[in-house]
Design a protein around this motif. Sequence first.
Motif, PDB file in Angstrom:
ATOM      1  N   ALA A   1       0.830  -1.203   0.000  1.00 21.17           N
ATOM      2  CA  ALA A   1       0.000   0.000   0.000  1.00 21.17           C
ATOM      3  C   ALA A   1       0.866   1.256   0.000  1.00 21.17           C
ATOM      4  CB  ALA A   1      -0.933  -0.002   1.211  1.00 21.17           C
ATOM      5  N   ILE A   2       1.934   1.255   0.785  1.00 23.88           N
ATOM      6  CA  ILE A   2       2.828   2.410   0.828  1.00 23.88           C
ATOM      7  C   ILE A   2       3.528   2.577  -0.515  1.00 23.88           C
ATOM      8  CG2 ILE A   2       4.920   3.324   1.898  1.00 23.88           C
ATOM      9  CD1 ILE A   2       3.943   2.031   4.512  1.00 23.88           C
TER      10      ILE A   2
ATOM     11  N   PHE B   1       1.110   4.066  -2.910  1.00 29.54           N
ATOM     12  CA  PHE B   1       0.894   5.472  -2.580  1.00 29.54           C
ATOM     13  C   PHE B   1       2.048   6.332  -3.111  1.00 29.54           C
ATOM     14  CE2 PHE B   1       1.644   9.023   0.350  1.00 29.54           C
ATOM     15  CZ  PHE B   1       0.476   9.735   0.121  1.00 29.54           C
TER      16      PHE B   1
END
Length: 52
Positions: A5-6, A9
């Motif tokens: 997810a990071i 992002f």
Amino acid sequence: MMTKAIGLFLLLAMCIQLIRPLDLPGLRRRGDCWKIAAAAFVIWTLVLLLRP
């Protein structure tokens, strides 16, 4: 799951920076996209070094 997810992002932030600059200090031009990648690499390296 969180690392993916990071990563997504940060990839999204780099793409947005190329399309329209984020207007944050140090990220005022389109060509400053590399700074996001460099910061992510440094943070990733620190996490790997500090992880038990």
